[in-house]
Motif scaffolding. Structure first.
Motif, PDB file in Angstrom:
ATOM      1  N   VAL A 157     -21.992   0.305  -3.972  1.00 16.98           N
ATOM      2  CA  VAL A 157     -22.863   0.858  -2.938  1.00 16.98           C
ATOM      3  C   VAL A 157     -22.782   2.376  -2.991  1.00 16.98           C
ATOM      4  CG1 VAL A 157     -21.068   0.786  -1.160  1.00 16.98           C
ATOM      5  CG2 VAL A 157     -23.481   0.690  -0.494  1.00 16.98           C
ATOM      6  N   GLN A 158     -23.839   3.028  -2.564  1.00 15.38           N
ATOM      7  CA  GLN A 158     -23.840   4.496  -2.567  1.00 15.38           C
ATOM      8  C   GLN A 158     -23.125   5.046  -1.338  1.00 15.38           C
ATOM      9  OE1 GLN A 158     -27.966   5.676  -2.966  1.00 15.38           O
ATOM     10  NE2 GLN A 158     -27.777   5.755  -5.201  1.00 15.38           N
ATOM     11  N   ASP A 159     -22.703   6.269  -1.473  1.00 16.46           N
ATOM     12  CA  ASP A 159     -22.084   7.003  -0.369  1.00 16.46           C
ATOM     13  C   ASP A 159     -22.961   6.901   0.871  1.00 16.46           C
ATOM     14  OD1 ASP A 159     -20.784  10.448  -0.151  1.00 16.46           O
ATOM     15  OD2 ASP A 159     -20.646   8.735   1.205  1.00 16.46           O
ATOM     16  N   GLY A 160     -22.348   6.485   2.011  1.00 14.57           N
ATOM     17  CA  GLY A 160     -23.095   6.331   3.247  1.00 14.57           C
ATOM     18  C   GLY A 160     -23.653   4.942   3.471  1.00 14.57           C
ATOM     19  N   LEU A 201     -19.864   4.145   4.336  1.00 20.26           N
ATOM     20  CA  LEU A 201     -18.859   4.085   3.281  1.00 20.26           C
ATOM     21  C   LEU A 201     -18.763   5.407   2.528  1.00 20.26           C
ATOM     22  CD1 LEU A 201     -19.544   0.468   2.062  1.00 20.26           C
ATOM     23  CD2 LEU A 201     -17.306   1.349   2.745  1.00 20.26           C
ATOM     24  N   LYS A 202     -17.546   5.717   2.092  1.00 18.11           N
ATOM     25  CA  LYS A 202     -17.248   6.948   1.381  1.00 18.11           C
ATOM     26  C   LYS A 202     -16.638   6.604   0.018  1.00 18.11           C
ATOM     27  CE  LYS A 202     -15.862   9.024   5.805  1.00 18.11           C
ATOM     28  NZ  LYS A 202     -14.755   9.707   6.539  1.00 18.11           N
ATOM     29  N   PRO A 203     -16.709   7.488  -0.934  1.00 17.32           N
ATOM     30  CA  PRO A 203     -16.085   7.213  -2.234  1.00 17.32           C
ATOM     31  C   PRO A 203     -14.600   6.872  -2.123  1.00 17.32           C
ATOM     32  CG  PRO A 203     -17.579   9.061  -2.425  1.00 17.32           C
ATOM     33  CD  PRO A 203     -17.514   8.719  -0.955  1.00 17.32           C
ATOM     34  N   GLU A 204     -13.915   7.457  -1.149  1.00 16.28           N
ATOM     35  CA  GLU A 204     -12.487   7.162  -0.988  1.00 16.28           C
ATOM     36  C   GLU A 204     -12.220   5.763  -0.441  1.00 16.28           C
ATOM     37  OE1 GLU A 204     -14.178   9.838   0.161  1.00 16.28           O
ATOM     38  OE2 GLU A 204     -13.406  10.478   2.140  1.00 16.28           O
ATOM     39  N   ASP A 205     -13.269   5.040  -0.056  1.00 11.30           N
ATOM     40  CA  ASP A 205     -13.111   3.639   0.338  1.00 11.30           C
ATOM     41  C   ASP A 205     -13.088   2.706  -0.870  1.00 11.30           C
ATOM     42  OD1 ASP A 205     -15.317   4.344   3.071  1.00 11.30           O
ATOM     43  OD2 ASP A 205     -13.140   4.083   3.182  1.00 11.30           O
ATOM     44  N   THR A 206     -13.335   3.243  -2.044  1.00 12.06           N
ATOM     45  CA  THR A 206     -13.324   2.439  -3.260  1.00 12.06           C
ATOM     46  C   THR A 206     -11.946   1.823  -3.480  1.00 12.06           C
ATOM     47  OG1 THR A 206     -15.064   3.728  -4.333  1.00 12.06           O
ATOM     48  CG2 THR A 206     -13.566   2.498  -5.772  1.00 12.06           C
ATOM     49  N   ALA A 207     -11.908   0.497  -3.611  1.00 12.04           N
ATOM     50  CA  ALA A 207     -10.641  -0.223  -3.749  1.00 12.04           C
ATOM     51  C   ALA A 207     -10.927  -1.712  -3.922  1.00 12.04           C
ATOM     52  CB  ALA A 207      -9.769  -0.012  -2.515  1.00 12.04           C
ATOM     53  N   VAL A 208      -9.876  -2.443  -4.249  1.00 14.04           N
ATOM     54  CA  VAL A 208      -9.925  -3.902  -4.152  1.00 14.04           C
ATOM     55  C   VAL A 208      -9.499  -4.253  -2.730  1.00 14.04           C
ATOM     56  CG1 VAL A 208      -9.021  -6.086  -4.983  1.00 14.04           C
ATOM     57  CG2 VAL A 208      -9.423  -4.206  -6.592  1.00 14.04           C
ATOM     58  N   TYR A 209     -10.329  -5.045  -2.070  1.00 14.68           N
ATOM     59  CA  TYR A 209     -10.061  -5.421  -0.684  1.00 14.68           C
ATOM     60  C   TYR A 209      -9.525  -6.850  -0.650  1.00 14.68           C
ATOM     61  CZ  TYR A 209     -12.197  -1.220   1.169  1.00 14.68           C
ATOM     62  OH  TYR A 209     -12.459   0.098   1.496  1.00 14.68           O
ATOM     63  N   TYR A 210      -8.415  -7.014   0.072  1.00  6.98           N
ATOM     64  CA  TYR A 210      -7.738  -8.299   0.168  1.00  6.98           C
ATOM     65  C   TYR A 210      -7.772  -8.816   1.606  1.00  6.98           C
ATOM     66  CZ  TYR A 210      -5.704  -7.020  -4.342  1.00  6.98           C
ATOM     67  OH  TYR A 210      -5.514  -6.662  -5.649  1.00  6.98           O
ATOM     68  N   CYS A 211      -8.020 -10.087   1.727  1.00 12.64           N
ATOM     69  CA  CYS A 211      -7.914 -10.782   3.001  1.00 12.64           C
ATOM     70  C   CYS A 211      -6.491 -11.303   3.140  1.00 12.64           C
ATOM     71  CB  CYS A 211      -8.917 -11.938   3.024  1.00 12.64           C
ATOM     72  SG  CYS A 211      -8.923 -12.926   4.514  1.00 12.64           S
ATOM     73  N   THR A 236     -16.876  -0.647  -4.622  1.00 10.60           N
ATOM     74  CA  THR A 236     -17.003   0.647  -5.283  1.00 10.60           C
ATOM     75  C   THR A 236     -18.090   1.450  -4.584  1.00 10.60           C
ATOM     76  OG1 THR A 236     -16.363  -0.320  -7.416  1.00 10.60           O
ATOM     77  CG2 THR A 236     -17.429   1.839  -7.454  1.00 10.60           C
ATOM     78  N   VAL A 237     -17.737   2.654  -4.148  1.00  6.32           N
ATOM     79  CA  VAL A 237     -18.677   3.535  -3.462  1.00  6.32           C
ATOM     80  C   VAL A 237     -18.929   4.734  -4.361  1.00  6.32           C
ATOM     81  CG1 VAL A 237     -19.174   4.821  -1.368  1.00  6.32           C
ATOM     82  CG2 VAL A 237     -17.708   2.790  -1.263  1.00  6.32           C
ATOM     83  N   SER A 238     -20.177   4.901  -4.780  1.00  2.00           N
ATOM     84  CA  SER A 238     -20.520   5.997  -5.686  1.00  2.00           C
ATOM     85  C   SER A 238     -20.981   7.215  -4.891  1.00  2.00           C
ATOM     86  CB  SER A 238     -21.618   5.556  -6.648  1.00  2.00           C
ATOM     87  OG  SER A 238     -22.794   5.237  -5.941  1.00  2.00           O
ATOM     88  N   SER A 239     -20.669   8.381  -5.420  1.00  8.47           N
ATOM     89  CA  SER A 239     -21.045   9.627  -4.731  1.00  8.47           C
ATOM     90  C   SER A 239     -22.384  10.139  -5.202  1.00  8.47           C
ATOM     91  CB  SER A 239     -19.978  10.687  -4.971  1.00  8.47           C
ATOM     92  OG  SER A 239     -19.791  10.889  -6.351  1.00  8.47           O
TER      93      SER A 239
END
Length: 123
Positions: free
Chosen positions: A12-15, A86-96, A120-123
């Protein structure tokens, strides 16, 4: 025994926004505190959000407060993470994750973990 399967990740894109889902199996789902964690490349896994099993009390990491919302539907054995702005720094593997209580989830003392979904959040 509880098994957790995440879905909804992507690029997803930034924002932008995404909604993650975590489907749980096991008849005792409604008695567990539930939460989300994330791990970015080269970093340790960190707490994102948690929700209690009954009245829906929530906790959030400071970095996501006001942008992310955790919710659960015990009838569907599913917990959600709505992620906005969303921000680029939110890029990560998310675990439940599932734990005996919300406080144990917040402290990382979880009994069960999912396999993770990439965000993945692209800038």
């Amino acid at each position: 025994q509880v098994q957790l399967v995440e879905s909804g990740g992507g690029l997803v894109q930034d924002g932008g926004s995404l909604r993650l889902s975590c489907a749980a199996s096991g008849r005792t789902f409604s008695t567990y505190g539930m939460g989300w964690f994330r791990q970015a490349p080269g970093k340790e896994r960190e707490f994102v959000a948690a929700i209690s099993w009954s009245v829906g009390i929530t906790d959030y990491a400071d970095s996501v407060k006001g942008r992310f919302t955790i919710s659960r539907d015990n009838a569907k054995n599913t917990v959600y993470l709505q992620m906005n702005s969303l921000k680029p720094e939110d890029t990560a593997v998310y675990y439940c994750a599932a734990g005996a209580s919300r406080s144990r989830v917040v402290s990382g003392k979880n009994e069960y973990w999912g396999q993770g979904t990439q965000v993945t959040v692209s800038s």
